[in-house]
Design a protein around this motif. Structure first.
Motif, PDB file in Angstrom:
ATOM      1  N   PRO A  14       0.790  -1.219   0.078  1.00  0.00           N
ATOM      2  CA  PRO A  14       0.074   0.000   0.068  1.00  0.00           C
ATOM      3  C   PRO A  14       1.032   1.335   0.070  1.00  0.00           C
ATOM      4  N   VAL A  15       0.444   2.072  -0.666  1.00  0.00           N
ATOM      5  CA  VAL A  15       0.997   3.466  -0.748  1.00  0.00           C
ATOM      6  C   VAL A  15       0.058   4.556  -0.477  1.00  0.00           C
ATOM      7  N   ILE A  16       0.440   5.342   0.789  1.00  0.00           N
ATOM      8  CA  ILE A  16      -0.785   6.049   1.164  1.00  0.00           C
ATOM      9  C   ILE A  16      -0.257   7.508   1.740  1.00  0.00           C
ATOM     10  N   GLY A  17      -0.732   8.464   1.160  1.00  0.00           N
ATOM     11  CA  GLY A  17      -0.536   9.846   1.869  1.00  0.00           C
ATOM     12  C   GLY A  17      -1.894  10.539   2.285  1.00  0.00           C
ATOM     13  N   LEU A  18      -1.399  11.471   2.992  1.00  0.00           N
ATOM     14  CA  LEU A  18      -2.799  12.224   3.814  1.00  0.00           C
ATOM     15  C   LEU A  18      -2.752  13.722   3.646  1.00  0.00           C
ATOM     16  N   GLU A  19      -4.087  14.227   3.384  1.00  0.00           N
ATOM     17  CA  GLU A  19      -4.169  15.746   3.349  1.00  0.00           C
ATOM     18  C   GLU A  19      -4.921  15.937   4.617  1.00  0.00           C
ATOM     19  N   VAL A  53      -0.031  18.391   4.073  1.00  0.00           N
ATOM     20  CA  VAL A  53       0.108  17.020   2.965  1.00  0.00           C
ATOM     21  C   VAL A  53       1.334  16.418   3.258  1.00  0.00           C
ATOM     22  N   THR A  54       1.181  15.039   3.384  1.00  0.00           N
ATOM     23  CA  THR A  54       2.360  14.304   3.315  1.00  0.00           C
ATOM     24  C   THR A  54       2.628  13.631   2.166  1.00  0.00           C
ATOM     25  N   GLU A  55       3.883  13.400   2.170  1.00  0.00           N
ATOM     26  CA  GLU A  55       4.279  12.185   1.110  1.00  0.00           C
ATOM     27  C   GLU A  55       3.667  11.049   1.046  1.00  0.00           C
ATOM     28  N   PRO A  56       3.717  10.323   0.109  1.00  0.00           N
ATOM     29  CA  PRO A  56       3.102   8.707  -0.051  1.00  0.00           C
ATOM     30  C   PRO A  56       3.833   7.777   0.774  1.00  0.00           C
ATOM     31  N   ASP A  57       4.269   8.294   2.248  1.00  0.00           N
ATOM     32  CA  ASP A  57       5.303   7.377   2.968  1.00  0.00           C
ATOM     33  C   ASP A  57       4.540   6.438   3.784  1.00  0.00           C
ATOM     34  N   VAL A  69      -7.699  10.751   2.399  1.00  0.00           N
ATOM     35  CA  VAL A  69      -6.712   9.705   2.144  1.00  0.00           C
ATOM     36  C   VAL A  69      -6.524   9.506   0.898  1.00  0.00           C
ATOM     37  N   ASN A  70      -5.231   9.117   0.548  1.00  0.00           N
ATOM     38  CA  ASN A  70      -4.879   8.964  -0.837  1.00  0.00           C
ATOM     39  C   ASN A  70      -4.308   7.532  -0.668  1.00  0.00           C
ATOM     40  N   VAL A  71      -4.902   6.564  -1.592  1.00  0.00           N
ATOM     41  CA  VAL A  71      -4.388   5.377  -1.378  1.00  0.00           C
ATOM     42  C   VAL A  71      -3.981   4.609  -2.946  1.00  0.00           C
ATOM     43  N   SER A  72      -2.971   4.019  -2.879  1.00  0.00           N
ATOM     44  CA  SER A  72      -2.692   3.162  -4.214  1.00  0.00           C
ATOM     45  C   SER A  72      -1.866   1.994  -3.754  1.00  0.00           C
ATOM     46  N   LEU A  73      -1.574   1.020  -4.906  1.00  0.00           N
ATOM     47  CA  LEU A  73      -0.942  -0.107  -4.593  1.00  0.00           C
ATOM     48  C   LEU A  73       0.123  -0.405  -5.597  1.00  0.00           C
ATOM     49  N   TYR A 112       5.126   4.853  -8.991  1.00  0.00           N
ATOM     50  CA  TYR A 112       3.771   4.948  -8.324  1.00  0.00           C
ATOM     51  C   TYR A 112       2.582   4.922  -9.290  1.00  0.00           C
ATOM     52  N   TYR A 113       1.392   4.124  -8.866  1.00  0.00           N
ATOM     53  CA  TYR A 113       0.194   3.976  -9.748  1.00  0.00           C
ATOM     54  C   TYR A 113      -0.669   4.982  -9.404  1.00  0.00           C
ATOM     55  N   PRO A 114      -1.863   4.990 -10.220  1.00  0.00           N
ATOM     56  CA  PRO A 114      -2.969   5.828  -9.879  1.00  0.00           C
ATOM     57  C   PRO A 114      -3.505   5.720  -8.635  1.00  0.00           C
ATOM     58  N   LYS A 115      -3.884   6.802  -7.956  1.00  0.00           N
ATOM     59  CA  LYS A 115      -4.495   6.547  -6.542  1.00  0.00           C
ATOM     60  C   LYS A 115      -5.804   6.890  -6.274  1.00  0.00           C
ATOM     61  N   THR A 116      -6.645   6.559  -5.414  1.00  0.00           N
ATOM     62  CA  THR A 116      -7.774   6.742  -4.907  1.00  0.00           C
ATOM     63  C   THR A 116      -7.991   7.972  -3.771  1.00  0.00           C
ATOM     64  N   VAL A 133     -14.511  10.490 -11.599  1.00  0.00           N
ATOM     65  CA  VAL A 133     -12.978  10.211 -12.082  1.00  0.00           C
ATOM     66  C   VAL A 133     -12.352  11.470 -12.193  1.00  0.00           C
ATOM     67  N   LYS A 134     -11.274  11.869 -11.705  1.00  0.00           N
ATOM     68  CA  LYS A 134     -10.637  13.177 -11.551  1.00  0.00           C
ATOM     69  C   LYS A 134      -9.769  13.152 -13.003  1.00  0.00           C
ATOM     70  N   GLU A 135      -9.890  14.288 -13.706  1.00  0.00           N
ATOM     71  CA  GLU A 135      -9.137  14.631 -15.131  1.00  0.00           C
ATOM     72  C   GLU A 135      -7.803  15.166 -14.920  1.00  0.00           C
TER      73      GLU A 135
HETATM   74  P1  ADP Z   1      -3.248  15.563  -6.181  1.00  0.00           P
HETATM   75  O1  ADP Z   1      -2.943  16.063  -7.555  1.00  0.00           O
HETATM   76  O2  ADP Z   1      -4.443  14.706  -6.519  1.00  0.00           O
HETATM   77  O3  ADP Z   1      -3.649  16.740  -5.432  1.00  0.00           O
HETATM   78  P2  ADP Z   1      -0.845  15.320  -5.179  1.00  0.00           P
HETATM   79  O4  ADP Z   1       0.401  14.841  -5.593  1.00  0.00           O
HETATM   80  O5  ADP Z   1      -0.909  16.702  -4.773  1.00  0.00           O
HETATM   81  O6  ADP Z   1      -2.142  14.712  -5.817  1.00  0.00           O
HETATM   82  O7  ADP Z   1      -0.748  14.458  -3.643  1.00  0.00           O
HETATM   83  C1  ADP Z   1      -1.874  14.512  -2.798  1.00  0.00           C
HETATM   84  C2  ADP Z   1      -1.795  13.509  -1.693  1.00  0.00           C
HETATM   85  O8  ADP Z   1      -1.580  12.247  -2.571  1.00  0.00           O
HETATM   86  C3  ADP Z   1      -0.418  13.328  -0.956  1.00  0.00           C
HETATM   87  O9  ADP Z   1      -0.656  13.265   0.411  1.00  0.00           O
HETATM   88  C4  ADP Z   1       0.472  12.540  -1.640  1.00  0.00           C
HETATM   89  O10 ADP Z   1       1.341  11.941  -0.872  1.00  0.00           O
HETATM   90  C5  ADP Z   1      -0.565  11.472  -2.058  1.00  0.00           C
HETATM   91  N1  ADP Z   1      -0.016  10.655  -3.470  1.00  0.00           N
HETATM   92  C6  ADP Z   1       0.265  11.197  -4.235  1.00  0.00           C
HETATM   93  N2  ADP Z   1       0.518  10.094  -5.163  1.00  0.00           N
HETATM   94  C7  ADP Z   1       0.014   9.273  -4.692  1.00  0.00           C
HETATM   95  C8  ADP Z   1      -0.001   7.485  -5.036  1.00  0.00           C
HETATM   96  N3  ADP Z   1       0.341   7.221  -6.231  1.00  0.00           N
HETATM   97  N4  ADP Z   1      -0.399   6.947  -4.194  1.00  0.00           N
HETATM   98  C9  ADP Z   1      -1.002   7.245  -2.930  1.00  0.00           C
HETATM   99  N5  ADP Z   1      -0.846   8.513  -2.677  1.00  0.00           N
HETATM  100  C10 ADP Z   1      -0.404   9.286  -3.264  1.00  0.00           C
END
Ligand code: ADP
Ligand code: ZN
Ligand code: MG
Length: 520
Positions: A5-10, A176-180, A217-221, A229-233, A285-287
């Motif tokens: 899982p790859v997760i980033g938070l706003e 905003v966090t990095e996807p850590d 919450v942003n999640v991808s796998l 990095y793959y497209p996230k939800t 679906v985000k453009e």
């Molecule tokens: P957006 O353009 O949708 O606002 P950002 O790059 O600004 O996306 O990132 C928003 C949040 O999503 C951040 O917390 C970031 O860490 C997280 N994020 C970015 N890419 C991914 C990914 N591939 N998977 C999961 N989270 C991600």
């Protein structure tokens, strides 16, 4: 194949400043009738000028510093455009390329699969328990922290949607966090740590359930080993720690199934959390990146943060992670008690004061020999555990039961320290101490006096105990015979009777010793 899982938070945190971000309206609109804390500025009337709230800027800088961010010495506000009924101006004043802070980090502690608090506590209570990995620290990088204004609140009803503008213009920090982040429990730990920081800095009450702290919450796998990095939800509408945890777990499962079916998500999507169904639902679906048409806010000149940063650094209090370690080292509190007692700065202050008073009490009583330093050295660990237990399980328990907040507590740290001294020097047993604490909770007051008045103290007078025991022996001949014929366990019954006879004031150990002598 397995997936990481790859997760980033706003995260948005509402600041509890007196006034709003760009006007002098009351910022406690959540407690006021709808649309009473509003003015031409926060309702977006033409021809008005926003004036930035200096307090909000200072608090933003403080939070950024607490998150180890670099402060941009030159910062500015920008307009972010979108259309929605909760946004009267048609744009939100936010920050784009020069946020207050950038490139920070926050450490959380735990292991990947057992980060949940429960396991960490288990580990402390039972260090020999096998299989659980030792907690370690993990660093979550912070991309940025910026200031902005909150939107109004839409109230949906059967008749239609109503808008309450009291919230419009409330100062927010967005972090905003990095996807850590790699799991639901890590996300929860991160949020709790963030909440703890905001509370310690006294910039927000940071209650998720009240919407002071909100999290997207942003999640991808990605396949294990892959660094792409793959497209996230993006999941919105998360209003509790539990919801954040569940939503992430659900989304990981959902996406795993898609990957396994060869249908990995190809586009960014936004989903909403349905708390009733405990599922996420497709919203749109985000453009790519949405076009917010950011441009500099022409009504607010860029501002210099160098002086603010200097001042904020001086004012920054000890942060909770450090306080926690110090409480354990200095006061002999267990790690889990230290953690509980540093979740709220008021509790941390209370604890600090109890410890500074308790040694005075213990040295002033004739029971312990030596100077204050000698007594501290010898009894520190025991007193630490005793105070930790009475604060976190007994006092906090009673307060929760009676819905009493620490800010309304009638027990002073001094009284509590005296109370602990009474227990530590056996002036009162723990059953009666519980009663005494309840009385103190009700009306405050000096524990020694309440103990005397309500006769809760231990009876030291052995004559009294002897008389009580003679009575007990006379009234319970059967049990006495049983004891004498070898069923010694029955002594507990007799001790119970004697405790009753002395109204709980005698020390059970003393009773037992005297009783055993009498029954020989
Ligand atoms: P957006 O353009 O949708 O606002 P950002 O790059 O600004 O996306 O990132 C928003 C949040 O999503 C951040 O917390 C970031 O860490 C997280 N994020 C970015 N890419 C991914 C990914 N591939 N998977 C999961 N989270 C991600
Ligand atoms: Zn206003
Ligand atoms: Mg973004």
């Amino acid at each position: 194949m397995s997936y990481t899982p790859v997760i980033g938070l706003e995260i948005h945190i509402q600041l509890k400043t007196k006034t709003k971000m760009f006007c002098s309206c009351d910022n406690r609109g959540e407690f006021l009738p709808p649309n009473t804390a509003i003015c031409p500025v926060c309702t977006g009337q033409p021809g008005v000028l926003p004036v930035p709230n200096q307090q909000a800027i200072e608090w933003g800088v403080k939070m950024a510093l607490a998150l180890n961010c670099k402060i941009n010495s030159l910062s500015k506000f920008d307009r972010k455009h979108y259309f929605y009924p909760d946004l009267p101006k048609g744009y939100q004043i936010s920050q784009f390329d020069l946020p207050v802070g950038e490139k920070g980090f926050l450490e959380i502690s735990g292991t990947e699969e057992s980060l949940s608090e429960k396991n960490i506590e288990d580990l402390e209570e039972n260090p020999k328990k096998p299989k659980i990995k030792l907690p370690k620290n993990k660093r979550i990088d912070i991309t940025r922290l910026h200031l902005e204004e909150d939107a109004a609140k839409n109230l949906h009803s059967p008749e239609g949607t109503l808008v309450d503008f009291n919230r419009a213009g409330t100062p927010l920090v967005e972090i905003v966090t990095e996807p850590d982040i790699a799991s639901a429990s890590e996300a929860k730990l991160f949020l709790q740590e963030l909440q703890n920081l905001a509370k310690f800095l006294k910039i927000s009450d940071a209650e998720m359930e009240k919407g002071h702290l909100r999290c997207d919450v942003n999640v991808s796998l990605r396949p294990v080993g892959d660094t792409k990095y793959y497209p996230k939800t993006e999941i919105k509408n998360l209003n509790s720690f539990k919801a954040v945890e569940r939503a992430i777990e659900y989304e990981i499962q959902r996406q795993t199934k898609l990957w396994e079916a060869g249908q990995a998500p190809e586009k960014l999507t936004t989903r909403g959390w349905n708390d009733t169904e405990q599922t996420t639902e497709e919203q749109r679906v985000k453009e790519g990146s949405e076009d917010y048409r950011y441009f500099p806010e022409p009504d607010i000149p860029p501002f210099n943060l160098a002086a603010v940063e200097k001042k904020a650094k001086l004012e920054l209090p000890e942060l909770p992670q450090k306080t926690r370690v110090r409480f354990a080292d200095e006061y002999g509190l267990s790690k889990s008690d230290a953690k509980i007692l540093t979740q709220d700065p008021e509790w941390a202050d209370f604890t600090e004061q109890v410890f500074s008073e308790v040694w005075e009490w213990l040295t002033s009583l004739p029971d312990l020999d030596g100077t204050e330093e000698e007594i501290m050295a010898k009894h520190r660990a025991k007193v630490g555990r005793l105070i930790g237990g009475w604060l976190t399980s007994k006092l906090m328990g009673l307060m929760a039961e009676n819905k009493i907040d620490i800010r309304l507590l009638k027990i002073t740290p001094e009284n509590f320290a005296e109370f602990i001294s009474l227990i530590y020097t056996n002036k009162i047993n723990s059953t009666n101490a519980q009663l005494l604490l309840e009385k103190m909770l009700e009306a405050g007051g000096d524990p020694s006096i309440i103990m005397e008045e309500d006769r809760l103290g231990q009876v030291q007078d052995t004559n009294l105990i002897e008389t009580a025991l003679d009575n007990v022996i006379k009234m319970n001949p059967d049990q006495v015979t049983q004891y004498r014929s070898g069923k010694t366990a029955v002594i507990q019954f007799l001790i119970g009777k004697a405790m009753k006879e002395t109204r709980g004031q005698a020390d059970p150990q003393t009773i037992k010793t005297i009783l055993e002598k009498k029954l020989k």
